[in-house]
Scaffold this motif. Structure first.
Motif, PDB file in Angstrom:
ATOM      1  N   ARG A 134      66.335 -31.303 137.377  1.00 21.08           N
ATOM      2  CA  ARG A 134      65.606 -31.813 138.567  1.00 21.08           C
ATOM      3  C   ARG A 134      64.719 -30.613 139.154  1.00 21.08           C
ATOM      4  O   ARG A 134      63.433 -30.817 139.452  1.00 21.08           O
ATOM      5  N   VAL A 135      65.325 -29.352 139.216  1.00 25.08           N
ATOM      6  CA  VAL A 135      64.449 -28.342 140.194  1.00 25.08           C
ATOM      7  C   VAL A 135      63.629 -27.667 139.301  1.00 25.08           C
ATOM      8  O   VAL A 135      62.485 -27.048 139.867  1.00 25.08           O
ATOM      9  N   VAL A 136      63.411 -27.949 137.951  1.00 26.14           N
ATOM     10  CA  VAL A 136      62.496 -26.946 137.144  1.00 26.14           C
ATOM     11  C   VAL A 136      61.280 -28.069 136.914  1.00 26.14           C
ATOM     12  O   VAL A 136      60.233 -27.450 136.324  1.00 26.14           O
ATOM     13  N   ALA A 138      58.948 -14.221 135.883  1.00 29.44           N
ATOM     14  CA  ALA A 138      59.088 -12.928 135.219  1.00 29.44           C
ATOM     15  C   ALA A 138      60.545 -13.182 134.420  1.00 29.44           C
ATOM     16  O   ALA A 138      60.546 -12.423 133.322  1.00 29.44           O
ATOM     17  N   GLU A 139      61.519 -13.679 134.792  1.00 19.90           N
ATOM     18  CA  GLU A 139      62.823 -14.090 133.926  1.00 19.90           C
ATOM     19  C   GLU A 139      63.096 -15.543 134.357  1.00 19.90           C
ATOM     20  O   GLU A 139      63.050 -16.072 135.158  1.00 19.90           O
ATOM     21  N   LEU A 140      63.527 -15.920 132.934  1.00 21.05           N
ATOM     22  CA  LEU A 140      64.308 -17.295 132.821  1.00 21.05           C
ATOM     23  C   LEU A 140      65.678 -17.223 132.254  1.00 21.05           C
ATOM     24  O   LEU A 140      66.072 -16.710 131.095  1.00 21.05           O
ATOM     25  N   TRP A 141      66.611 -17.889 132.956  1.00 26.30           N
ATOM     26  CA  TRP A 141      68.109 -17.748 132.573  1.00 26.30           C
ATOM     27  C   TRP A 141      68.254 -19.470 132.175  1.00 26.30           C
ATOM     28  O   TRP A 141      68.711 -20.087 133.338  1.00 26.30           O
ATOM     29  N   PRO A 142      67.819 -19.863 131.016  1.00 26.09           N
ATOM     30  CA  PRO A 142      67.708 -21.644 131.015  1.00 26.09           C
ATOM     31  C   PRO A 142      69.093 -22.363 131.426  1.00 26.09           C
ATOM     32  O   PRO A 142      70.139 -21.759 131.122  1.00 26.09           O
ATOM     33  N   GLY A 143      68.858 -23.295 132.191  1.00 27.81           N
ATOM     34  CA  GLY A 143      70.149 -23.941 132.691  1.00 27.81           C
ATOM     35  C   GLY A 143      70.894 -23.503 133.942  1.00 27.81           C
ATOM     36  O   GLY A 143      71.513 -23.825 134.510  1.00 27.81           O
ATOM     37  N   ARG A 144      70.220 -21.901 134.113  1.00 26.59           N
ATOM     38  CA  ARG A 144      71.098 -21.384 135.252  1.00 26.59           C
ATOM     39  C   ARG A 144      70.105 -20.674 136.406  1.00 26.59           C
ATOM     40  O   ARG A 144      70.772 -20.445 137.337  1.00 26.59           O
ATOM     41  N   ILE A 164      57.134 -22.619 130.892  1.00 24.22           N
ATOM     42  CA  ILE A 164      56.340 -21.590 131.219  1.00 24.22           C
ATOM     43  C   ILE A 164      56.512 -20.246 130.385  1.00 24.22           C
ATOM     44  O   ILE A 164      57.591 -19.998 130.460  1.00 24.22           O
ATOM     45  N   PRO A 165      55.464 -19.724 129.665  1.00 22.17           N
ATOM     46  CA  PRO A 165      55.597 -18.521 129.195  1.00 22.17           C
ATOM     47  C   PRO A 165      55.931 -17.428 130.086  1.00 22.17           C
ATOM     48  O   PRO A 165      55.436 -17.175 130.900  1.00 22.17           O
TER      49      PRO A 165
END
Length: 153
Positions: A19-21, A77-83, A50-51
């Motif tokens: 939902r939040v993404v 800047a950073e992505l922790w998929p699902g977290r 998003i790259p």
């Protein structure tokens, strides 16, 4: 300045993340006070798509969903998929805007944490405490809307 908000959401972390993404989820959290649009041709992007480190372009903020009043030159800047994610952007009103949102499993639910670090541009710098209060109120509102969507404690 730094503002932090925490909420417990009565839904599994993967459902909250889904939902939040999305632009739909973000705008639902912001309503009725404002909405945010993605740049032309990028309306279907999610935070997951998003790259990393590449500016997406100007995402316009609209008061009551109608009147443009600011933009977010969005960069993840950073992505922790699902977290979680760490957005580091500039805005018309902000020299620096960092939004870190993390989701942590909490029993059958999810702990959502928003940490905002910002620096208001020079002409508005004296208003920083008022801006901080407004940002705090907006993110409290966003988390209440998210709780309402899923149910919350």
């Amino acid at each position: 300045m730094i503002v932090e908000r925490y909420s417990n959401i009565d839904a599994p972390t993967d459902q909250v993340w889904a939902r939040v993404v999305t632009v739909e989820g973000i705008n639902d959290e912001l309503r009725p006070w404002m909405t945010m649009s993605m740049p032309r041709g990028k309306e279907s992007l999610t935070v997951d798509d998003i790259p990393i480190g590449e500016p997406v372009g100007r995402c316009w903020m609209r008061l009551f969903g109608v009147l443009p009043f600011d933009y977010d030159d969005l960069t993840i800047a950073e992505l922790w998929p699902g977290r979680g994610f760490h957005e580091e952007s500039t805005m018309l009103s902000m020299r620096l805007w960092r939004h870190e949102r993390t989701l942590e499993p909490d029993g059958a639910g999810t702990l959502v944490r928003d940490r905002l670090t910002f620096e208001v541009r020079a002409p508005l710098r004296l208003l920083s405490p008022i801006v901080a209060a407004g940002i705090g109120a907006l993110f409290s509102h966003r988390q209440r809307r998210l709780q309402r969507h899923f149910g919350g404690r």
